[in-house]
Write a protein that holds these residues in place. Sequence first.
Motif, PDB file in Angstrom:
ATOM      1  N   SER A  89     -41.446   1.499 -43.835  1.00 44.57           N
ATOM      2  CA  SER A  89     -42.339   0.091 -44.975  1.00 44.57           C
ATOM      3  C   SER A  89     -42.828   1.070 -46.401  1.00 44.57           C
ATOM      4  O   SER A  89     -43.161  -0.073 -46.760  1.00 44.57           O
ATOM      5  CB  SER A  89     -43.301   0.565 -44.170  1.00 44.57           C
ATOM      6  OG  SER A  89     -44.390   0.206 -44.666  1.00 44.57           O
ATOM      7  N   ASP A  90     -42.567   2.233 -45.989  1.00 41.10           N
ATOM      8  CA  ASP A  90     -42.763   3.691 -47.681  1.00 41.10           C
ATOM      9  C   ASP A  90     -41.792   2.334 -48.391  1.00 41.10           C
ATOM     10  O   ASP A  90     -41.322   2.427 -49.947  1.00 41.10           O
ATOM     11  CB  ASP A  90     -42.685   4.535 -47.224  1.00 41.10           C
ATOM     12  CG  ASP A  90     -43.662   5.273 -46.859  1.00 41.10           C
ATOM     13  OD1 ASP A  90     -44.592   4.378 -46.346  1.00 41.10           O
ATOM     14  OD2 ASP A  90     -43.824   6.317 -46.129  1.00 41.10           O
ATOM     15  N   LEU A  91     -40.129   2.568 -48.387  1.00 42.44           N
ATOM     16  CA  LEU A  91     -39.180   2.688 -49.365  1.00 42.44           C
ATOM     17  C   LEU A  91     -39.677   0.516 -49.524  1.00 42.44           C
ATOM     18  O   LEU A  91     -39.374   0.477 -50.374  1.00 42.44           O
ATOM     19  CB  LEU A  91     -37.986   2.389 -47.904  1.00 42.44           C
ATOM     20  CG  LEU A  91     -37.469   3.566 -47.691  1.00 42.44           C
ATOM     21  CD1 LEU A  91     -36.035   3.817 -47.360  1.00 42.44           C
ATOM     22  CD2 LEU A  91     -37.412   4.928 -49.110  1.00 42.44           C
ATOM     23  N   GLU A  92     -39.881  -0.269 -48.266  1.00 46.33           N
ATOM     24  CA  GLU A  92     -39.926  -1.678 -49.149  1.00 46.33           C
ATOM     25  C   GLU A  92     -41.030  -1.381 -50.222  1.00 46.33           C
ATOM     26  O   GLU A  92     -41.511  -2.223 -51.044  1.00 46.33           O
ATOM     27  CB  GLU A  92     -41.391  -2.229 -47.752  1.00 46.33           C
ATOM     28  CG  GLU A  92     -40.209  -3.162 -46.699  1.00 46.33           C
ATOM     29  CD  GLU A  92     -40.309  -3.422 -45.892  1.00 46.33           C
ATOM     30  OE1 GLU A  92     -39.543  -4.940 -45.121  1.00 46.33           O
ATOM     31  OE2 GLU A  92     -41.770  -3.304 -45.167  1.00 46.33           O
ATOM     32  N   GLU A  93     -42.587  -0.881 -50.024  1.00 47.56           N
ATOM     33  CA  GLU A  93     -44.050  -0.583 -51.001  1.00 47.56           C
ATOM     34  C   GLU A  93     -42.802   0.064 -52.343  1.00 47.56           C
ATOM     35  O   GLU A  93     -43.341  -0.405 -53.528  1.00 47.56           O
ATOM     36  CB  GLU A  93     -44.379   0.338 -50.533  1.00 47.56           C
ATOM     37  CG  GLU A  93     -45.383  -0.455 -48.984  1.00 47.56           C
ATOM     38  CD  GLU A  93     -46.664   0.354 -48.624  1.00 47.56           C
ATOM     39  OE1 GLU A  93     -46.949   0.836 -49.050  1.00 47.56           O
ATOM     40  OE2 GLU A  93     -46.471  -0.392 -47.143  1.00 47.56           O
ATOM     41  N   PHE A  96     -37.591   0.293 -52.886  1.00 48.44           N
ATOM     42  CA  PHE A  96     -36.188   0.626 -52.736  1.00 48.44           C
ATOM     43  C   PHE A  96     -35.011  -0.916 -52.709  1.00 48.44           C
ATOM     44  O   PHE A  96     -34.041  -0.849 -53.225  1.00 48.44           O
ATOM     45  CB  PHE A  96     -36.008   0.728 -51.034  1.00 48.44           C
ATOM     46  CG  PHE A  96     -34.598   0.848 -50.410  1.00 48.44           C
ATOM     47  CD1 PHE A  96     -34.220   2.662 -51.113  1.00 48.44           C
ATOM     48  CD2 PHE A  96     -33.782   0.365 -50.267  1.00 48.44           C
ATOM     49  CE1 PHE A  96     -32.693   2.762 -50.495  1.00 48.44           C
ATOM     50  CE2 PHE A  96     -32.040   1.098 -49.155  1.00 48.44           C
ATOM     51  CZ  PHE A  96     -31.664   2.061 -49.606  1.00 48.44           C
ATOM     52  N   SER A  97     -35.803  -2.325 -52.080  1.00 46.18           N
ATOM     53  CA  SER A  97     -34.513  -2.900 -52.792  1.00 46.18           C
ATOM     54  C   SER A  97     -34.453  -3.543 -53.849  1.00 46.18           C
ATOM     55  O   SER A  97     -33.626  -4.199 -54.316  1.00 46.18           O
ATOM     56  CB  SER A  97     -35.290  -4.596 -52.240  1.00 46.18           C
ATOM     57  OG  SER A  97     -35.419  -4.009 -50.122  1.00 46.18           O
ATOM     58  N   ALA A  98     -35.286  -2.975 -55.226  1.00 48.77           N
ATOM     59  CA  ALA A  98     -35.001  -3.468 -56.348  1.00 48.77           C
ATOM     60  C   ALA A  98     -34.085  -2.619 -57.345  1.00 48.77           C
ATOM     61  O   ALA A  98     -33.950  -2.521 -58.536  1.00 48.77           O
ATOM     62  CB  ALA A  98     -36.797  -3.380 -57.009  1.00 48.77           C
ATOM     63  N   ALA A 125     -33.757  -2.761 -42.184  1.00 46.74           N
ATOM     64  CA  ALA A 125     -34.606  -3.246 -40.897  1.00 46.74           C
ATOM     65  C   ALA A 125     -36.244  -3.849 -42.157  1.00 46.74           C
ATOM     66  O   ALA A 125     -35.672  -3.860 -43.232  1.00 46.74           O
ATOM     67  CB  ALA A 125     -35.439  -1.627 -40.975  1.00 46.74           C
ATOM     68  N   GLY A 126     -37.279  -4.101 -41.136  1.00 47.44           N
ATOM     69  CA  GLY A 126     -38.182  -5.309 -41.995  1.00 47.44           C
ATOM     70  C   GLY A 126     -37.734  -5.842 -43.602  1.00 47.44           C
ATOM     71  O   GLY A 126     -36.818  -6.478 -42.654  1.00 47.44           O
ATOM     72  N   SER A 127     -37.991  -5.840 -44.270  1.00 43.26           N
ATOM     73  CA  SER A 127     -37.096  -6.895 -45.008  1.00 43.26           C
ATOM     74  C   SER A 127     -36.235  -6.436 -45.836  1.00 43.26           C
ATOM     75  O   SER A 127     -35.886  -7.191 -47.076  1.00 43.26           O
ATOM     76  CB  SER A 127     -38.724  -7.249 -45.923  1.00 43.26           C
ATOM     77  OG  SER A 127     -39.362  -6.028 -47.232  1.00 43.26           O
ATOM     78  N   ILE A 128     -35.813  -5.234 -45.349  1.00 40.83           N
ATOM     79  CA  ILE A 128     -34.592  -4.559 -46.895  1.00 40.83           C
ATOM     80  C   ILE A 128     -33.643  -4.795 -45.772  1.00 40.83           C
ATOM     81  O   ILE A 128     -33.470  -4.337 -45.104  1.00 40.83           O
ATOM     82  CB  ILE A 128     -34.794  -3.127 -46.759  1.00 40.83           C
ATOM     83  CG1 ILE A 128     -36.389  -3.300 -47.117  1.00 40.83           C
ATOM     84  CG2 ILE A 128     -33.894  -2.112 -47.310  1.00 40.83           C
ATOM     85  CD1 ILE A 128     -36.790  -1.403 -47.712  1.00 40.83           C
ATOM     86  N   ASP A 129     -32.667  -5.054 -46.927  1.00 39.22           N
ATOM     87  CA  ASP A 129     -30.698  -5.384 -46.310  1.00 39.22           C
ATOM     88  C   ASP A 129     -30.184  -4.627 -47.565  1.00 39.22           C
ATOM     89  O   ASP A 129     -30.148  -5.536 -48.336  1.00 39.22           O
ATOM     90  CB  ASP A 129     -30.632  -6.940 -45.522  1.00 39.22           C
ATOM     91  CG  ASP A 129     -29.199  -7.213 -45.803  1.00 39.22           C
ATOM     92  OD1 ASP A 129     -28.741  -5.769 -45.708  1.00 39.22           O
ATOM     93  OD2 ASP A 129     -29.040  -7.749 -44.867  1.00 39.22           O
ATOM     94  N   ALA A 149     -36.605  10.803 -54.633  1.00 37.35           N
ATOM     95  CA  ALA A 149     -37.363  11.221 -54.315  1.00 37.35           C
ATOM     96  C   ALA A 149     -37.819   9.591 -52.610  1.00 37.35           C
ATOM     97  O   ALA A 149     -37.849  10.320 -51.547  1.00 37.35           O
ATOM     98  CB  ALA A 149     -39.033  10.194 -54.632  1.00 37.35           C
ATOM     99  N   MET A 150     -37.027   8.814 -52.715  1.00 35.24           N
ATOM    100  CA  MET A 150     -36.869   8.156 -51.605  1.00 35.24           C
ATOM    101  C   MET A 150     -35.921   8.617 -51.157  1.00 35.24           C
ATOM    102  O   MET A 150     -35.493   8.435 -49.731  1.00 35.24           O
ATOM    103  CB  MET A 150     -36.150   6.174 -52.119  1.00 35.24           C
ATOM    104  CG  MET A 150     -37.443   5.865 -52.466  1.00 35.24           C
ATOM    105  SD  MET A 150     -37.259   4.320 -52.581  1.00 35.24           S
ATOM    106  CE  MET A 150     -38.858   3.436 -53.814  1.00 35.24           C
ATOM    107  N   LEU A 151     -34.222   9.351 -51.292  1.00 32.60           N
ATOM    108  CA  LEU A 151     -33.614   9.367 -50.794  1.00 32.60           C
ATOM    109  C   LEU A 151     -34.096  11.052 -49.922  1.00 32.60           C
ATOM    110  O   LEU A 151     -33.820  11.259 -49.084  1.00 32.60           O
ATOM    111  CB  LEU A 151     -32.416  10.455 -51.779  1.00 32.60           C
ATOM    112  CG  LEU A 151     -31.687   9.188 -52.087  1.00 32.60           C
ATOM    113  CD1 LEU A 151     -30.674  10.123 -53.368  1.00 32.60           C
ATOM    114  CD2 LEU A 151     -30.544   8.950 -50.867  1.00 32.60           C
ATOM    115  N   ALA A 152     -34.033  11.891 -51.171  1.00 34.51           N
ATOM    116  CA  ALA A 152     -35.751  12.286 -50.017  1.00 34.51           C
ATOM    117  C   ALA A 152     -36.517  12.777 -48.508  1.00 34.51           C
ATOM    118  O   ALA A 152     -36.464  13.270 -47.569  1.00 34.51           O
ATOM    119  CB  ALA A 152     -36.233  13.373 -51.201  1.00 34.51           C
ATOM    120  N   GLU A 153     -36.913  11.640 -49.227  1.00 32.10           N
ATOM    121  CA  GLU A 153     -38.065  11.128 -47.949  1.00 32.10           C
ATOM    122  C   GLU A 153     -37.142  10.799 -46.940  1.00 32.10           C
ATOM    123  O   GLU A 153     -37.072  10.843 -45.626  1.00 32.10           O
ATOM    124  CB  GLU A 153     -38.662  10.016 -48.151  1.00 32.10           C
ATOM    125  CG  GLU A 153     -39.998   9.442 -47.192  1.00 32.10           C
ATOM    126  CD  GLU A 153     -40.442  10.609 -46.969  1.00 32.10           C
ATOM    127  OE1 GLU A 153     -41.373  10.523 -45.875  1.00 32.10           O
ATOM    128  OE2 GLU A 153     -41.109  11.573 -47.058  1.00 32.10           O
TER     129      GLU A 153
END
Length: 172
Positions: A89-93, A96-98, A125-129, A149-153
């Motif tokens: 969810s955090d990656l979607e928000e 990440f997809s962009a 997963a979720g809406s991400i591929d 930041a996303m990698l660290a999470e």
Amino acid sequence: MKRILIAIAVLAAGCTAADSPSAPAADTRDGQIRYETTMCFGTCPVLDVMARMDGTVTFSGFRPRVSEGDAQVTETYQVDPAVLKQLVSDLEEGGFSALLDNYNGADVCPQLATDGPSKIVTVQAGSIDKRVNYYTHCWGFEDEAKVKAMLAEVERVLMIDEKTAAYLPTDR
């Protein structure tokens, strides 16, 4: 000849029946998160960590070591599925997809050095591929803080540092 045509028609009908709207589709929302690192010219660990959304994580790694010989491991552990879902969810928000598919090379990296590993995260997963490949010696690009930041999470949730230290200690 007529029998062959009938057989072909029956086979074709059987093949399309599985694709019909009444057939249950695979739920890709369950999905997975994969974290990988590539080799460098030193003792960087090479990792392939696969997390299924049910919380099962498989950690496979290799680290070249000078004095003790190479270390290699495959281990399975659990992460709270709710934490993985929150990560997705955090990656979607967070967009990440962009992100670009690849952060490597002079066209993307204003500052670039050699001998670094890449970190690759694939989320299905979720809406991400999406698969993002970040070369760790690439600096100064527009989304650098966001990518890091996303990698660290992802690393935090999958316990990458903790598992690498436990399973693949360095000999330096």
